[in-house]
Design a protein around this motif. Structure first.
Motif, PDB file in Angstrom:
ATOM      1  N   ILE A  54       0.918  -1.195  -0.053  1.00 48.88           N
ATOM      2  CA  ILE A  54       0.016  -0.014  -0.222  1.00 48.88           C
ATOM      3  C   ILE A  54       0.955   1.158  -0.136  1.00 48.88           C
ATOM      4  O   ILE A  54       0.636   2.304  -0.684  1.00 48.88           O
ATOM      5  CB  ILE A  54      -1.042  -0.074   1.142  1.00 48.88           C
ATOM      6  CG1 ILE A  54      -1.919  -1.032   1.154  1.00 48.88           C
ATOM      7  CG2 ILE A  54      -1.595   1.474   1.398  1.00 48.88           C
ATOM      8  CD1 ILE A  54      -2.641  -1.253   2.296  1.00 48.88           C
ATOM      9  N   GLU A  55       1.800   1.162   0.952  1.00 45.03           N
ATOM     10  CA  GLU A  55       2.823   2.347   0.853  1.00 45.03           C
ATOM     11  C   GLU A  55       3.546   2.731  -0.593  1.00 45.03           C
ATOM     12  O   GLU A  55       3.381   3.960  -0.909  1.00 45.03           O
ATOM     13  CB  GLU A  55       3.810   2.007   2.056  1.00 45.03           C
ATOM     14  CG  GLU A  55       4.821   3.324   2.226  1.00 45.03           C
ATOM     15  CD  GLU A  55       6.115   2.750   2.641  1.00 45.03           C
ATOM     16  OE1 GLU A  55       7.008   3.862   2.921  1.00 45.03           O
ATOM     17  OE2 GLU A  55       6.508   1.499   2.350  1.00 45.03           O
ATOM     18  N   GLY A  56       3.859   1.466  -1.127  1.00 49.94           N
ATOM     19  CA  GLY A  56       4.379   1.736  -2.383  1.00 49.94           C
ATOM     20  C   GLY A  56       3.426   2.129  -3.587  1.00 49.94           C
ATOM     21  O   GLY A  56       3.864   3.066  -4.250  1.00 49.94           O
ATOM     22  N   ALA A  61       2.084   6.797  -6.975  1.00 45.95           N
ATOM     23  CA  ALA A  61       1.132   7.850  -7.057  1.00 45.95           C
ATOM     24  C   ALA A  61       1.856   9.327  -7.219  1.00 45.95           C
ATOM     25  O   ALA A  61       1.560  10.128  -8.310  1.00 45.95           O
ATOM     26  CB  ALA A  61      -0.074   7.781  -6.534  1.00 45.95           C
ATOM     27  N   SER A  62       2.559   9.590  -6.301  1.00 44.46           N
ATOM     28  CA  SER A  62       3.427  10.883  -6.285  1.00 44.46           C
ATOM     29  C   SER A  62       4.383  10.920  -7.643  1.00 44.46           C
ATOM     30  O   SER A  62       4.349  11.880  -8.288  1.00 44.46           O
ATOM     31  CB  SER A  62       4.105  10.908  -4.900  1.00 44.46           C
ATOM     32  OG  SER A  62       5.237  10.070  -4.760  1.00 44.46           O
ATOM     33  N   ILE A 339      -0.483  14.628   3.556  1.00 41.27           N
ATOM     34  CA  ILE A 339      -1.570  13.568   3.385  1.00 41.27           C
ATOM     35  C   ILE A 339      -0.808  12.419   4.415  1.00 41.27           C
ATOM     36  O   ILE A 339       0.281  12.171   3.599  1.00 41.27           O
ATOM     37  CB  ILE A 339      -2.147  13.106   2.102  1.00 41.27           C
ATOM     38  CG1 ILE A 339      -3.058  14.292   1.619  1.00 41.27           C
ATOM     39  CG2 ILE A 339      -2.652  11.926   2.207  1.00 41.27           C
ATOM     40  CD1 ILE A 339      -3.334  13.996   0.204  1.00 41.27           C
ATOM     41  N   SER A 340      -1.250  11.742   5.495  1.00 35.32           N
ATOM     42  CA  SER A 340      -0.323  11.038   5.955  1.00 35.32           C
ATOM     43  C   SER A 340      -1.231   9.873   6.348  1.00 35.32           C
ATOM     44  O   SER A 340      -2.491   9.909   6.965  1.00 35.32           O
ATOM     45  CB  SER A 340       0.278  11.344   7.401  1.00 35.32           C
ATOM     46  OG  SER A 340       1.078  12.863   7.001  1.00 35.32           O
ATOM     47  N   TRP A 341      -0.604   8.499   6.459  1.00 39.70           N
ATOM     48  CA  TRP A 341      -0.992   7.574   6.998  1.00 39.70           C
ATOM     49  C   TRP A 341      -0.055   6.678   7.899  1.00 39.70           C
ATOM     50  O   TRP A 341       0.778   5.941   7.412  1.00 39.70           O
ATOM     51  CB  TRP A 341      -1.645   6.552   5.847  1.00 39.70           C
ATOM     52  CG  TRP A 341      -2.532   5.219   6.153  1.00 39.70           C
ATOM     53  CD1 TRP A 341      -2.622   5.047   7.473  1.00 39.70           C
ATOM     54  CD2 TRP A 341      -2.903   4.337   5.204  1.00 39.70           C
ATOM     55  NE1 TRP A 341      -3.475   3.776   7.289  1.00 39.70           N
ATOM     56  CE2 TRP A 341      -3.670   3.304   6.078  1.00 39.70           C
ATOM     57  CE3 TRP A 341      -3.257   4.302   3.826  1.00 39.70           C
ATOM     58  CZ2 TRP A 341      -4.166   2.452   5.442  1.00 39.70           C
ATOM     59  CZ3 TRP A 341      -3.907   3.356   3.288  1.00 39.70           C
ATOM     60  CH2 TRP A 341      -4.525   2.289   4.137  1.00 39.70           C
ATOM     61  N   GLY A 350       4.409   3.421   7.484  1.00 45.56           N
ATOM     62  CA  GLY A 350       3.376   4.596   7.196  1.00 45.56           C
ATOM     63  C   GLY A 350       4.143   5.396   6.096  1.00 45.56           C
ATOM     64  O   GLY A 350       5.215   5.253   5.555  1.00 45.56           O
ATOM     65  N   VAL A 351       3.203   6.257   5.583  1.00 49.49           N
ATOM     66  CA  VAL A 351       3.714   7.069   4.301  1.00 49.49           C
ATOM     67  C   VAL A 351       3.010   8.569   4.647  1.00 49.49           C
ATOM     68  O   VAL A 351       1.889   8.546   5.206  1.00 49.49           O
ATOM     69  CB  VAL A 351       3.064   6.707   3.091  1.00 49.49           C
ATOM     70  CG1 VAL A 351       1.488   6.512   3.117  1.00 49.49           C
ATOM     71  CG2 VAL A 351       3.500   7.394   1.792  1.00 49.49           C
TER      72      VAL A 351
END
Length: 542
Positions: A54-56, A61-62, A339-341, A350-351
């Motif tokens: 998910i982090e990847g 996307a960025s 935007i953080s998770w 986390g990202v």
């Protein structure tokens, strides 16, 4: 275990380079192999693998946002006729492609690296070269080779002031293994000495990158297919190399690691452009011919002034610089919208992304200004938007698999075997096997990190403390080994799948990533070998 760690890397090279599969097919297979090996052999919890995936995807996307912005700007400039005007401007400086590739990819690209980094130089330089008539393959390869040495101090010195600094710290303090080396000196002073050591070595390594570029140009991307025309320009190429590396060294000594790749290229352009305009040092032969499809742009708009045509790129450069200088408030303002998770799926993975701070946002902002500035019609703008979106689909498939594969590989330190992460275990094995000859291998570890992540900053952050420990075991100067790490990270950018896919997407070369890597592999090996030999020789010279 070591074979398990090597499997994903061998898969990437095998599928892309040997079997010549496009990245859209090779990267999903490599992702599946990496995830399978991490779960079955490394005993990484499935939840941790999914969190890394998910982090990847979010990081991908960025990157895609940068690619989209770059493609959209190129499409708009092409539709307006600005690309044709820009081409005419470079032709007036010099009609010789050898001079053009050095001015655009080496010097202008280095300035963009110093201002923004993170894939921006190739995304701008490659389409500019295509606009001049270069073959798309040659444009991408040469832009990637050029974006090597400037990466040491890209994005206002981020690989040093963030990458090395964080890599040598634990919990905000200097790590115990680094504290004994740094001693009474402050961490910034130690980092400055490493930076000066790196650019000093680069004076004897990177200075020859422009010569390699023009030789590759005339040998592989010129219809005459010879080394001779490239070699005849050796004086101009070496002069252009020194025009960047010498000022960069002076800036590193006087000002520190933030500005060598920002000020150095500007000095270089000021010195090299007049020489290129007069055709000095380019050799007696007629200029080599590129084998692209000819210049792009709207021939119906020949009257656009050069200043107006360049205005979008000058505005983009100004925005990138202004938003990355610590002393201005823009950086803090843009980074405030984050935007953080944290703790994805209950793990420590986390990202955090700052969408307004991404270079892609600067590209899109410039496009919005460019449309009325250059008189682009609504129909032309809509067509450009559709074409940019269509070009992004294949990139999304490739990067959407490549970046998660890298994150799973890096986060494999959380496992049931008691081993470190896959890249760290590979590094430890290499250090134990090589011993006192470690400076020769140090650049390859840096390149390995950049190959995985597409980032010199991340490579330095990951391997700085490890390189320090290896230098201590080998009883060699730590500053030389860390400098070799920095230079190796530069070299790894040439073959990083993330960088290759992103650059290829901008000039519609998706599916030919393996061919690109086969071209950039030799310059990467030169860079690592030369940097390693010089780092190894330093104790004998000093």
């Amino acid at each position: 275990m070591i074979l398990a760690a090597l499997t994903p890397l061998l898969a990437v090279f095998g599928l892309l380079v040997i079997l010549r599969l496009p990245a859209t097919q090779a990267m999903p297979l490599s992702l599946a192999l990496t995830a399978g090996m991490s779960i079955a052999v490394w005993e990484v919890p499935v939840r941790h693998v999914l969190a890394s995936l998910i982090e990847g995807v979010l990081i991908a996307a960025s990157i895609l946002w940068i690619v989209f912005g770059a493609i959209l700007l190129v499409k708009v400039l092409t539709a307006s006729g600005a690309m044709a005007a820009i081409r005419g401007g470079f032709m007036r400086i010099s009609p010789d492609p050898r001079a053009q590739v050095i001015l655009i990819a080496w010097l202008f690209g280095a300035f963009l690296e110093g201002a923004a980094g993170f894939g921006t130089p190739a995304a701008i330089a490659a389409p500019l070269l295509v606009a001049l008539g270069f073959a798309p393959m040659g444009a991408v390869v040469l832009a990637l080779v050029a974006d090597s040495s400037p990466s040491s101090f890209g994005a206002i010195g981020t690989p040093v002031v963030v990458g090395l600094a964080q890599g040598l710290q634990e919990g905000g303090n200097v790590a115990p293994g680094a504290a004994g080396v740094i001693g009474d000196a402050s961490l910034p002073d130690f980092l400055r000495s490493v930076a000066v050591q790196a650019i000093t070595i680069d004076l004897f390594v990177a200075t020859f990158i422009p010569l390699i570029m023009v030789m590759m140009l005339t040998r592989f991307f010129d219809p005459r297919r010879n080394w001779r025309d490239g070699l005849r320009a050796w004086r101009f190429a070496v002069f252009a190399g020194l025009a960047f590396t010498l000022p960069a060294l002076a800036v590193a000594v006087l000002l520190g690691p933030e500005f060598p790749s920002l000020i150095g290229p500007l000095v270089g352009l000021a010195v090299v452009v007049p020489v290129a305009r007069k055709g000095l040092m380019l050799g007696p032969s007629s200029p080599p011919q590129t084998e692209g499809d000819g210049p792009i742009g709207d021939p119906a708009s020949p009257g656009m002034s050069l200043g107006r045509a360049w205005a979008p790129y000058l505005l983009l450069t100004g925005l990138l610089v202004a938003t990355r200088i610590e002393y201005l408030p823009l950086k803090d303002w843009l980074q405030a919208a984050t935007i953080s998770w944290a703790g994805i799926l209950g793990t420590e993975v986390g990202v955090s992304l700052a969408p307004l701070y991404l270079p892609g946002t600067m590209f899109v902002a410039v496009v919005l200004i460019t449309v009325p500035l250059l008189g682009v019609s609504a129909r032309q703008a809509g067509t450009s938007l559709r074409e940019a979106g269509a070009a992004l689909v294949s990139s999304a498939l490739a990067l959407g698999a490549a970046v998660p594969m890298v994150r799973i590989f890096i986060h494999s330190g959380v496992n049931g075997t008691g081993l470190a992460s896959m890249p760290m275990e590979l590094g430890v094995v290499a250090a134990n096997y090589i011993g006192a000859d470690w400076p020769l291998a140090a650049p390859f570890i840096g390149a390995f990190g950049a190959f995985l992540s597409g980032s010199a900053t991340f490579s330095n952050m990951t391997f700085a403390l490890f390189q320090l420990s290896a230098a201590d075991r080998a009883a060699v100067p730590e500053t030389a080994v860390l400098a070799a790490q920095m230079l190796g990270a530069n070299a790894g950018n040439m073959i990083s799948v993330l960088n290759v896919v992103a650059a290829a997407a901008v000039v519609s070369l998706l599916g030919q990533e393996g061919t690109i890597i086969r071209f950039t592999l030799a310059p990467m090996l030169y860079y690592c070998l030369a940097a390693g030999i010089l780092a190894f020789s330093l104790p004998m010279v000093l």
